[in-house]
Design an enzyme around this catalytic site. Structure first.
Site, short mmCIF file in Angstrom:
data_model
loop_
_atom_site.label_atom_id
_atom_site.label_comp_id
_atom_site.label_asym_id
_atom_site.label_seq_id
_atom_site.Cartn_x
_atom_site.Cartn_y
_atom_site.Cartn_z
N CYS A 178 -5.17 -1.06 -2.12
CA CYS A 178 -5.33 -0.23 -2.64
C CYS A 178 -5.64 -0.18 -4.12
O CYS A 178 -6.13 -0.89 -4.79
CB CYS A 178 -4.54 1.27 -2.18
N HIS B 219 -3.65 1.64 3.43
CA HIS B 219 -2.78 1.06 3.45
C HIS B 219 -2.15 0.83 5.11
O HIS B 219 -2.12 1.52 5.59
CB HIS B 219 -1.45 2.29 3.51
N GLU C 125 -0.23 -0.92 5.98
CA GLU C 125 1.54 -0.80 5.78
C GLU C 125 2.37 0.68 6.69
O GLU C 125 3.40 0.57 7.08
CB GLU C 125 2.52 -1.00 4.46
#
Ligand code: XMP
Length: 527
Positions: A77, A172, A174
């Site tokens: 990002c 993202h 994660e």
């Protein structure tokens, strides 16, 4: 191992979690960290997201040395935008903010393209959902980069440098909403960086015991408080493994613990696990100071300050004994604290250039007064890792999986004045409630459960007599992080049993009610 540079995203700590799940050691440091000052050499660097926009005045900048370190880099990002910015591309505010799910499409590279371009998405489906949370996006591709994936509103959703293993992704990986996000991170950490997957709890124990022994030295002494909770018990057992009786544990019975708690902790930690533990019964002192106090913040303050007072007194006494023992014993120089990684992250994460960094330890008083140095063997671990560590250290399951218990104990679960009689009622009711939860096999589905004692008088009939007695309120919640919580829905038969037992077995209670409030608007505790 992996270096994660944190630019302040709310998801940064999840990158750490994912690396740990691959059994890869990683460390997260604020983005202001200069690579030249780092004492170890990472095998790869991940740049996190950020609440900032790259062109904002105070936007955090990446240390340019990151791109010349000769190790793979992954920008997530903001990390992508900062990378593109570094390589001379333009970033712009997107015409619409993009939050939530998007479908990423992996582009097929021509056969003559460098092999590393494919590595981030190798073997993954051509399309999969990912989680987006950004308002800026890349306007153009930086020179010498190739687009490796796109989404409908982000034409450069994933890019890679044509010669170096430098990657950027707009989504993202994660967060669990990115279906194959973990696989993308795995490709980076394992396949691209070539990290070893040797970071296991077993290896952690060995390394940590060695570290403690070196730090403390052959005669050094450590002192620390245990509460009966998971963290302090695991930390204490680990210290015991490392330095035996040169670790002195103190448990302060403040009079507002759970039923028979001090005895149980003594049995488990001292008798069963061999930890050198002293239990101090200071309940008279605490309850004396709490007399007449109804304000919850006042209760907290009294309990906190009295704890420091009692702990210091006992520590001084132990220090005296240690001196007299002579021989293998040096001075007590260290204070053990069961700080966990989330507290460390909270204190080191990047909060913007002007934010001051918050200290995380809550025993400041002890450190200053007693001139002790802090030792924190759990500071790299998340809660579930502490539990796994506890299991390896043979700490019984019922303790390892225990719900958290607040420092001020029952004093914040007894509304109004805390007296011995009120403590008795709260303890007995709580004991029955937890006992029935365990018997119903529900304990592990609940994050925290307890009884609050409401000092109102309700009318009832017990035997042939009218009674005016107090009310017990059952509180059980499910939560991920205790910031928000939902109340737990018990089967009616279980509730019936709990209510029957509490009104029959606990003198002074004639009514049981249940708290069905989520957080927000309620909190977990009643005070
Ligand atoms: P609340 O009531 O704020 O609780 O929703 C969230 C979590 O924090 C615990 N808690 C405390 N723990 N000292 C503690 O050590 C306190 O003063 C305290 N107040 C709340 C609470 O038990 C729950 O786990």
């Amino acid at each position: 191992s992996i270096l994660i540079l944190d630019f302040g995203s709310q998801y940064s700590h999840l990158i750490v979690r994912r690396c740990r799940e691959f059994n890869v050691y990683c460390e997260m440091l604020p983005c202001t960290q200069k690579l030249a000052d780092l004492k170890w050499k990472p095998k790869g660097i991940i740049l996190s997201g950020s609440p900032f926009s790259v062109y904002e005045k105070d936007a955090p900048r990446v240390d340019p040395a990151v791109y010349d370190a000769g190790v793979p880099v992954l920008g997530i990002c903001y990390g992508l935008q900062e990378t593109a910015n570094h390589f001379g591309a333009r970033v712009e505010a997107s015409d619409h903010r993009e939050y939530g799910e998007a479908i990423i499409k992996v582009l097929v590279q021509p056969p003559e393209a460098p092999a590393h371009l494919n590595k981030l998405f190798e073997g993954l489906p051509a399309e999969s959902p990912v989680w987006m949370s950004h308002s800026d996006r890349l306007h153009s591709l930086p020179e010498n980069f190739t687009t490796v994936a796109t989404t409908e509103s982000a034409p450069f959703a994933a890019i890679a440098h044509n010669e170096k293993p430098i990657y950027g992704i707009q989504f993202h990986p994660e967060v669990t909403h990115s279906l194959r996000g973990k696989d993308v991170l795995r490709r980076f950490v394992i396949n691209i960086c070539g990290c070893e997957q040797g970071w296991t709890m077993e290896s952690f124990i060995d390394k940590e015991i060695e570290r403690i022994r070196t730090l403390v030295g052959p005669k050094g002494q450590v002192i620390g408080a245990v509460s009966g909770g998971v963290d302090s018990s695991v930390a204490a057992k680990l210290m015991h493994e490392a330095i035996g009786d040169r670790f002195h544990a103190i448990m302060v019975d403040n009079g507002v613990l759970r039923l028979n708690e001090a005895q149980q902790v003594h049995k488990m930690l001292c008798e069963d696990l061999g930890v050198n533990l002293t239990v101090v019964d200071a309940s008279d002192l605490f309850l004396g100071k709490l007399k007449g106090v109804t304000d919850p913040e006042q209760k907290r303050k009294i309990i906190g300050n009295t704890f420091i007072e009692v702990f210091e007194e006992k520590a001084t006494e132990i220090e005296q004994q240690v001196k007299e023992a002579g021989g293998d014993y040096g001075e007590i120089e260290w204070l053990l604290q069961g700080t966990l990684y989330p507290d460390v992250i909270e204190s080191i994460s990047f909060k913007g250039p002007s934010a001051t960094i918050k200290t995380h330890h809550n025993v400041g008083g002890l450190l200053d007064d007693m001139k002790l140095k802090l030792i924190e063997p759990l500071r790299e671990l998340f809660k579930d890792e502490v539990r796994a560590l506890g299991r390896l250290l043979k700490i019984p399951e019922h303790l390892v999986g225990r719900h958290p218990f607040p420092g001020p104990g029952l004093a914040i679960r007894i509304l109004g004045e805390v007296t011995r009689e009120q403590v008795r009622i709260a303890q007995q009711a709580d004991y029955i409630f937890i006992d029935e939860i365990r018997k119903a096999g529900l304990y592990d589905q609940i994050s925290q459960a307890f009884c609050a004692l409401l000092p109102v008088r309700a009318v009832g009939v017990q035997g042939d007599r009218r009674t005016y007695e107090q009310v017990i309120c059952l509180r059980a919640v499910k939560t991920e992080d205790f910031m928000t919580a939902d109340w737990f829905d018990f089967p009616p038969a279980v509730l019936r049993k709990m209510s029957n037992r509490i009104t029959n077995e606990v003198q002074g209670v004639n009514r049981v009610v249940m708290d069905i409030t989520s957080k927000p608007p309620g909190t977990v505790e009643w005070l």
